[in-house]
Design an enzyme around this catalytic site. Structure first.
Site, PDB file in Angstrom:
ATOM      1  N   HIS A  88       3.957  -3.115   0.045  1.00 30.55           N
ATOM      2  CA  HIS A  88       2.777  -2.324  -0.317  1.00 30.55           C
ATOM      3  C   HIS A  88       1.556  -3.224  -0.220  1.00 30.55           C
ATOM      4  CE1 HIS A  88       0.266   0.626  -2.360  1.00 30.55           C
ATOM      5  NE2 HIS A  88      -0.271  -0.401  -2.988  1.00 30.55           N
ATOM      6  N   ASP A 167       1.330  10.317 -11.753  1.00 32.57           N
ATOM      7  CA  ASP A 167       0.368   9.383 -11.155  1.00 32.57           C
ATOM      8  C   ASP A 167      -0.656  10.141 -10.317  1.00 32.57           C
ATOM      9  OD1 ASP A 167      -0.743   6.823 -10.172  1.00 32.57           O
ATOM     10  OD2 ASP A 167       0.033   7.592  -8.274  1.00 32.57           O
ATOM     11  N   ARG A 174      -8.797   9.384 -12.864  1.00 27.60           N
ATOM     12  CA  ARG A 174      -9.427   8.048 -12.929  1.00 27.60           C
ATOM     13  C   ARG A 174     -10.546   7.931 -11.908  1.00 27.60           C
ATOM     14  NH1 ARG A 174      -4.687   4.716 -11.406  1.00 27.60           N
ATOM     15  NH2 ARG A 174      -6.147   2.995 -11.383  1.00 27.60           N
ATOM     16  N   SER A 189       0.314   2.658 -11.574  1.00 24.30           N
ATOM     17  CA  SER A 189       0.163   3.656 -10.510  1.00 24.30           C
ATOM     18  C   SER A 189       0.912   3.209  -9.252  1.00 24.30           C
ATOM     19  CB  SER A 189      -1.334   3.835 -10.222  1.00 24.30           C
ATOM     20  OG  SER A 189      -1.547   4.553  -9.039  1.00 24.30           O
ATOM     21  N   LYS A 193       5.134   4.635  -7.983  1.00 22.47           N
ATOM     22  CA  LYS A 193       5.477   5.244  -6.692  1.00 22.47           C
ATOM     23  C   LYS A 193       6.542   4.414  -5.962  1.00 22.47           C
ATOM     24  CE  LYS A 193       1.083   5.502  -6.142  1.00 22.47           C
ATOM     25  NZ  LYS A 193      -0.332   5.671  -5.914  1.00 22.47           N
TER      26      LYS A 193
HETATM   27  N1  URA Z   1      -3.513   2.337  -5.342  1.00 24.09           N
HETATM   28  C1  URA Z   1      -2.768   3.145  -6.121  1.00 24.09           C
HETATM   29  O1  URA Z   1      -1.777   3.709  -5.690  1.00 24.09           O
HETATM   30  N2  URA Z   1      -3.151   3.307  -7.397  1.00 24.09           N
HETATM   31  C2  URA Z   1      -4.233   2.704  -7.931  1.00 24.09           C
HETATM   32  O2  URA Z   1      -4.497   2.890  -9.079  1.00 24.09           O
HETATM   33  C3  URA Z   1      -4.992   1.886  -7.103  1.00 24.09           C
HETATM   34  C4  URA Z   1      -4.619   1.694  -5.807  1.00 24.09           C
END
Ligand code: URA
Length: 430
Positions: A88, A167, A174, A189, A193
């Site tokens: 990621h 999320d 947010r 967050s 995932k």
């Molecule tokens: N990427 C995400 O998936 N979540 C965040 O809060 C910030 C960047």
């Protein structure tokens, strides 16, 4: 009759507002109740702001992550005959690394289930880039994903709405309430995932610098450390690499041009920085998947990574040999003096590519696949007056002025190059 709720969210907001810690049952309930609509958006906004200001303990962040994982489905790749690993990136300008990386790692017999997103703002989205390829489709069922992982090894596809729905809801909130920047919220967050995605190991490319989500190295390092701790606590072998995002990665910023550059890397060529980062991240991913003592770069030279790419693209309906979209309008900027290209700032180049149509301002907007910027020189290159420095591409020449406005002061020719420091700054292993 509605169920009696075990907690009152206003009490929880007060606890966090006053600097206290939330208990595990409180966090589990809060995320579940927010997903069910029992905790209202305005209450969750207040909580997000309290977390941004007061922070969270490691245990609270882990609880928050697990609660978000449990809000939806969790994929399970344990039936596959190969180990799984994923990467990621926190996002940057010209960051197309997933494209050559996933097939490179897959070419060593490891499965890479890469669930990606679309771009928002100045950082591009992997799915947007791949959708430049005629016929390629991002949406796969879980069964299609499993079959492709077994056969081709790599899958890059859209994350279904069933993964960490809490999320999705919280991230949108947010975004609208100035609370994106809280490290516990970012970390939970991202990791919710990735944990829900079911990968056994994970390498995080956490970027710092002008074109990154976290500009300061120390904040990026704090985020990287938190991400690694959450992953390890969840039983995912996790590592983070802190990488420099002050200068765009590679020469292409956009969508179709980033695919073209990725294919160059898979053919054993391509810009040195893209090759370096692809190989470094692949090495970490392979190590976590138990594969050591291999010459990672060799599979870029011998065609094996390219074979994996062709298989991956074809399996998702794409034609790896099809011509990519080309722009109808271009505008090249030339050097106004002799010297060295001293500076080339990532953020303004990202914003300019976005204004050319390569990115989107709202989730619903389309992207223009042929739009973007091709850099013709990198910092440190010697240039002579009149040499081309970069070319803007769009499908409407009216876009050039605003893109050029963004680039005002973004590059400089001087007598000496500015030192941006190394591309890979540090590795966090937990
Ligand atoms: N990427 C995400 O998936 N979540 C965040 O809060 C910030 C960047």
């Amino acid at each position: 009759m509605s169920a009696i709720e075990p907690f009152d969210v206003v009490d929880l907001i007060r606890t966090k507002r006053d600097g206290g810690a939330l208990s595990s049952p409180e966090i589990r309930w809060m995320i579940d109740a927010y997903t069910r609509g029992v905790v209202a958006d305005e209450q969750m906004s207040a909580m997000a702001m309290a977390i941004l200001i007061r922070g969270m303990q490691r245990r609270e962040t882990v609880d928050m992550t697990n609660a978000m994982v449990n809000s939806g489905e969790r994929l399970d790749f344990s039936a596959l005959s190969k180990p799984t690993t994923d990467k990621h990136s926190t996002g940057g300008v010209g960051d197309k690394i997933t494209l050559p990386l996933a097939p490179l790692v897959a070419s060593f017999g490891v499965a890479v289930p890469q669930l990606s997103g679309r771009g928002l703002g100045h950082t591009g989205g992997t799915l947007d880039k791949l959708e430049s390829i005629p016929g390629w489709r991002a949406a796969l069922s879980n069964d299609e994903m499993m079959a492709q992982l077994e056969a081709a090894g790599a899958v890059i596809c859209a994350a279904g709405s069933g993964l960490a729905p809490a999320d999705r809801k919280l991230y949108a909130l947010r975004d609208a309430t100035g609370t994106v920047e809280a490290i516990p919220l970012i970390a939970s967050s991202i990791m919710s995932k990735k944990i829900a995605e079911g990968t056994a190991s994970l390498v995080l490319d956490v970027k710092f610098g002008g074109g990154a989500f976290m500009r300061e190295f120390d904040r990026a390092k704090e985020l990287a450390t938190t991400l690694v701790q959450i992953g390890l606590d969840a039983g995912v072998k996790t590592r983070a690499v802190l990488t420099n995002m002050n200068v765009p990665l590679g020469l292409a910023i956009g969508n179709a041009n980033e695919v073209r550059e990725s294919v160059e890397v898979l053919a054993g060529a391509g810009p040195a920085d893209v090759v370096e980062l692809t190989v470094v991240l692949a090495q970490h991913m392979l190590e976590l998947a138990g594969i050591t003592d291999v010459d990672v770069a060799e599979n870029l030279r011998n065609g094996k990574a390219m074979d994996s790419w062709r298989q991956m693209i074809s399996a998702q309906g794409g034609d790896p040999d099809a011509a990519l979209p080309v722009p109808t309008e271009t505008h090249t900027v030339f050097a106004d003096r002799d010297g060295v290209l001293a500076r080339q700032e990532a953020l303004p180049f990202g914003i300019a590519a976005w204004r050319l149509g390569a990115g989107r301002a709202r989730k619903e907007d389309p992207v223009i696949h042929a739009a973007g910027i091709d850099l013709l020189a990198k910092p440190g290159d010697v240039v002579r007056k009149g040499d081309p420095l970069f070319t803007l591409s769009a499908n409407d020449s009216a876009r050039f002025d605003r893109a050029l406005d963004a680039l005002d002061g973004a590059w400089e020719i001087a007598d000496e190059a500015h030192n941006y420091g190394p591309l890979v700054a540090e590795v966090i292993t937990g």
